[in-house]
Each structure stands twice: as structure tokens, then as C-alpha cells.
Design an enzyme around this catalytic site. Structure first.
Site, PDB file in Angstrom:
ATOM      1  N   TYR A 119       1.167  -1.024   0.096  1.00  0.00           N
ATOM      2  CA  TYR A 119      -0.090   0.236   0.260  1.00  0.00           C
ATOM      3  C   TYR A 119       1.013   1.474  -0.227  1.00  0.00           C
ATOM      4  O   TYR A 119       0.625   1.943  -0.060  1.00  0.00           O
ATOM      5  CB  TYR A 119      -0.401  -0.052   0.734  1.00  0.00           C
ATOM      6  CG  TYR A 119      -2.425  -1.058   1.105  1.00  0.00           C
ATOM      7  CD1 TYR A 119      -2.514  -1.646   0.333  1.00  0.00           C
ATOM      8  CD2 TYR A 119      -3.139  -0.993   2.167  1.00  0.00           C
ATOM      9  CE1 TYR A 119      -3.568  -3.001   0.045  1.00  0.00           C
ATOM     10  CE2 TYR A 119      -3.521  -1.976   2.277  1.00  0.00           C
ATOM     11  CZ  TYR A 119      -3.996  -2.699   1.113  1.00  0.00           C
ATOM     12  OH  TYR A 119      -5.115  -3.643   0.713  1.00  0.00           O
ATOM     13  N   LYS A 166       5.982 -13.563   3.674  1.00  0.00           N
ATOM     14  CA  LYS A 166       6.124 -14.730   2.784  1.00  0.00           C
ATOM     15  C   LYS A 166       6.905 -14.238   2.202  1.00  0.00           C
ATOM     16  O   LYS A 166       7.607 -14.170   1.133  1.00  0.00           O
ATOM     17  CB  LYS A 166       5.281 -14.162   1.345  1.00  0.00           C
ATOM     18  CG  LYS A 166       4.407 -15.341   0.022  1.00  0.00           C
ATOM     19  CD  LYS A 166       3.537 -16.593   0.990  1.00  0.00           C
ATOM     20  CE  LYS A 166       3.461 -17.281  -0.671  1.00  0.00           C
ATOM     21  NZ  LYS A 166       3.018 -18.450  -0.220  1.00  0.00           N
ATOM     22  N   ASP A 198      -0.152 -17.545   3.418  1.00  0.00           N
ATOM     23  CA  ASP A 198      -1.360 -18.008   2.613  1.00  0.00           C
ATOM     24  C   ASP A 198      -1.767 -19.540   3.395  1.00  0.00           C
ATOM     25  O   ASP A 198      -3.263 -19.443   3.524  1.00  0.00           O
ATOM     26  CB  ASP A 198      -1.166 -18.836   1.698  1.00  0.00           C
ATOM     27  CG  ASP A 198      -0.112 -19.008   1.570  1.00  0.00           C
ATOM     28  OD1 ASP A 198       1.112 -18.587   1.901  1.00  0.00           O
ATOM     29  OD2 ASP A 198       0.429 -19.407   0.512  1.00  0.00           O
ATOM     30  N   ASP A 222      -4.865  -6.624   6.380  1.00  0.00           N
ATOM     31  CA  ASP A 222      -5.868  -6.094   5.460  1.00  0.00           C
ATOM     32  C   ASP A 222      -7.530  -7.572   5.824  1.00  0.00           C
ATOM     33  O   ASP A 222      -8.276  -7.257   5.946  1.00  0.00           O
ATOM     34  CB  ASP A 222      -5.877  -5.618   4.960  1.00  0.00           C
ATOM     35  CG  ASP A 222      -7.272  -4.691   4.559  1.00  0.00           C
ATOM     36  OD1 ASP A 222      -8.055  -4.205   5.473  1.00  0.00           O
ATOM     37  OD2 ASP A 222      -6.311  -4.158   3.300  1.00  0.00           O
ATOM     38  N   ASP A 226      -9.806  -9.223   8.201  1.00  0.00           N
ATOM     39  CA  ASP A 226     -11.102  -9.456   7.166  1.00  0.00           C
ATOM     40  C   ASP A 226     -11.552 -10.937   7.410  1.00  0.00           C
ATOM     41  O   ASP A 226     -13.330 -11.170   7.777  1.00  0.00           O
ATOM     42  CB  ASP A 226     -11.401  -8.761   5.435  1.00  0.00           C
ATOM     43  CG  ASP A 226     -11.594  -7.475   5.772  1.00  0.00           C
ATOM     44  OD1 ASP A 226     -12.127  -6.663   6.504  1.00  0.00           O
ATOM     45  OD2 ASP A 226     -12.497  -6.868   4.429  1.00  0.00           O
TER      46      ASP A 226
END
Ligand code: ATP
Length: 325
Positions: A119, A166, A198, A222, A226
């Protein structure tokens, strides 16, 4: 001293849930509220989503309570986070008794780096049909978020700390993030587990009770938070804090929810719980606990908004929370 709190409802249900939270906060603490505008409706009127005045007041206030922005979210919340010098986005995801949660044993806190990573905003179209994004990861920001995450875990009684990354694919950037976080853990003598983000998404879904504080790079935090919202009963329940060295901004994890905006049925819990985090930030620990207790009581016994299977309005739920206080 009366602390100043800037209130920025923004768009959509922000206009409904933020006033609800302000009413609750006013019941328990002597705060001075200032109102400012931002979001799609401001852009339509003035051409700019975030007036300079709102940015300045956020940087000067003791804390800011923000609702949501619609299409202009990136133009509003990213600069507002910058205005308060925020480097950590804290997103607790807890299941509450009485709420039909997919995983009732969930009690997670995502500590998300929120100044850089994917971001960072450095995107370009290098040729027709070819676009690029620069992912920035610095040692300084990685260390800072890890220090905050381990400190948060220690202060709030969480034994399990997980570093999400990752680094097997993004070797340089996430390699740096992981190394910095491991170095911080070593300096503090703190236990931790590292997890590929993941695989972590799957493990959080299957066995959330094995996790506590999850320290994440920006995009991963983020997305994983969620996912956690889905585990505990929906976005209407998740508060968040954007913490800086001195200043901070508090907001629900959800957005402006245009599908239900204006109907008076938005769940105010996420914003009221964000308000509880704001109270804690300002040193009102007992008041924050009281607000949390009142929200938990209402979630357990109702009334509930439609997202939680009830038919109560935002106003009904807010009144029930205030009554319990
Ligand atoms: P935005 O673009 O502003 O993020 P969005 O609709 O993509 O809007 P959210 O606002 O987070 O994303 O909403 C996602 C879904 O969750 C919508 O169906 C919305 O109605 C629901 N939702 C979000 N917040 C609440 C809330 N406080 N109460 C009830 N439902 C909510």
C-alpha cells in the site's frame, strides 16, 4: 484536562454509527468533541475528499474517531492515518457470547504495519497494458511494528505471537520484515511462531484458538483481519485503532456499506468498540471496560441489528448499550 476528540463520520453508515458511538463515549468520559467532514459527499461538493482543515485538526486532536469513506476511501483514510503519524493498525477480532460465530473460540488481534508494503501507493503504467507496483519494506518500519506487536501481546495477556510473512517468495522484502521481527523477538526474549500468510489463512479458519497476536505486513493484515471478521460474526463487530507515537485514529474495520446506508439498521458495535479503544488510548481504562461490557451484554441478550439476525435499528441497539452503562 479535557481531551479533544475529532469526529469524522464520513460516508454511508459512518453517518449513522459514529454519532451512536459519540453518544456512548459522552456518557462515560468528559471529552470535547469537534466535528469535521471527509469522503465522497465532500468531494462532490468541493472537488476534494479530505479538506486540509480536517487533516490539520486530526493531527492536532488527542484522538480521532472516523467512520468510513466510500469511493474516496484511499484519498481519505491513508492521509488521515498519516496525519496522526500512525504506524500500527490494531484489529482485534473476538467472538462474543450470543453471536452466531463460525468459530466461537476466536480471540485474535492483528497488528498490521500500515505505512508501507503493497500500500505504499507507488504504481505506474509502464507501457500500454503493463502496470507495476513497488512494494516498500524498511527495516525501521518492520522493527517498529514487531516491537509494538510483542509489547501489545505482553500487556494484554496474549501468549501466542505469530509473525505472518511470505518470505519464501518475496525473499528480499518479506525476508527483511521477518528478520526484523525475529531480531526484535530475540532482543525481548519473546516466544513466537512464524507462518506463511497463505497457509495461515487456512489455519486461522480451522484452528483460530491456537493463535493470539498476529504481526502482519500491510496487505496481509488487511486481508487476514477480514477473514477473521467472518469467523466472529461479521464486519459489524470489528473495531480498529491506527496508533502513532502520540496520536491515534480509531475506526470500524467495515466500510461505508452503501447497501444498507440510510436505512438505520447498521450495527454500531464496531464503532462503539473502536470508541472503547479510543478511551483506553486516552487513559480511561475503567470507562473502556464499562463500554465493552455494555456492548457484550447487548450482543448476548439483544436487541440485535439484522446483520446478527435481529430486527433492531442502530438507534435501538445504541439505546440498549447506553442503558447498560
Ligand atoms: P466500502 O467500499 O465502503 O468498503 P463495501 O460495501 O465494499 O463498502 P463494507 O462497507 O465493509 O464494504 O461492507 C461489506 C458488507 O458488510 C456489506 O454487505 C455491508 O452491508 C456489511 N456491513 C458492513 N458494516 C456493517 C455494519 N456496521 N452493520 C451491518 N452490516 C455491515
Amino acid at each position: 484536562m479535557t481531551e479533544s476528540v475529532l469526529v469524522v463520520p464520513g460516508d454511508g453508515i459512518g453517518q449513522e454509527v459514529v454519532p451512536a458511538a459519540v453518544d456512548v463515549l459522552s456518557d462515560v468520559a468528559d471529552l470535547e468533541f469537534f466535528h469535521a467532514e471527509a469522503g465522497d459527499h465532500v468531494k462532490r461538493e468541493t472537488g476534494e475528499a479530505l479538506p486540509e482543515e480536517t487533516y490539520r485538526r486530526a493531527s492536532e486532536a488527542d484522538a480521532t474517531l472516523f467512520g468510513a469513506a466510500g469511493e474516496t476511501a484511499a484519498d481519505v483514510i491513508l492521509p488521515l492515518r498519516e496525519a496522526v503519524g500512525s504506524f500500527a493498525n490494531v484489529r482485534p477480532a473476538r467472538a462474543y457470547p450470543g453471536v452466531d460465530a463460525l468459530r466461537p473460540e476466536t480471540d485474535l488481534v492483528f497488528v498490521r504495519e500500515n505505512t508501507e508494503g503493497v500500500y505504499s501507493g507507488i504504481e505506474s503504467e509502464v507501457a500500454e497494458g503493463v502496470t507495476t507496483l513497488t512494494r516498500v519494506v524498511t527495516e525501521e518500519a518492520s522493527r517498529r511494528i514487531a516491537e509494538y506487536g510483542f509489547e501489545y501481546a505482553a500487556e494484554n495477556g496474549y501468549d501466542d505471537v505469530t509473525i505472518a510473512h511470505k518470505a519464501n517468495v518475496m525473499r528480499t522484502t518479506d525476508g527483511q520484515f521477518l528478520d526484523a521481527a525475529k531480531t526484535v523477538a530475540g532482543e525481548r526474549g519473546a516466544d513466537y511462531e512464524e507462518a506463511l500468510m497463505d497457509a495461515l489463512a487456512m489455519h486461522l479458519l480451522l484452528r483460530p484458538e491456537e493463535y493470539g497476536v498476529v504481526i502482519c505486513p500491510n496487505l496481509a493484515g488487511d486481508m487476514l483481519s477480514d477473514l477473521a471478521a467472518g469467523l466472529v460474526g461479521g464486519l459489524g463487530l470489528l473495531p480498529s485503532a491506527n496508533v502513532g507515537a502520540e496520536n491515534a485514529l480509531f475506526e470500524p474495520v467495515h466500510g461505508s456499506a452503501p447497501d444498507i446506508a440510510g436505512q438505520g439498521v447498521a450495527n454500531p458495535a464496531a464503532t462503539v468498540l473502536s470508541g472503547a479503544m479510543l478511551l483506553e488510548h486516552l487513559g480511561y481504562d475503567a470507562e473502556a471496560a464499562a463500554v465493552r461490557g455494555a456492548v457484550e451484554g447487548v450482543l448476548a441478550e439483544g436487541p440485535r441489528t439484522p446483520d446478527l439476525g435481529g430486527d433492531a435499528s442502530t438507534e435501538d441497539v445504541t439505546a440498549a448499550i447506553r442503558e447498560r452503562l
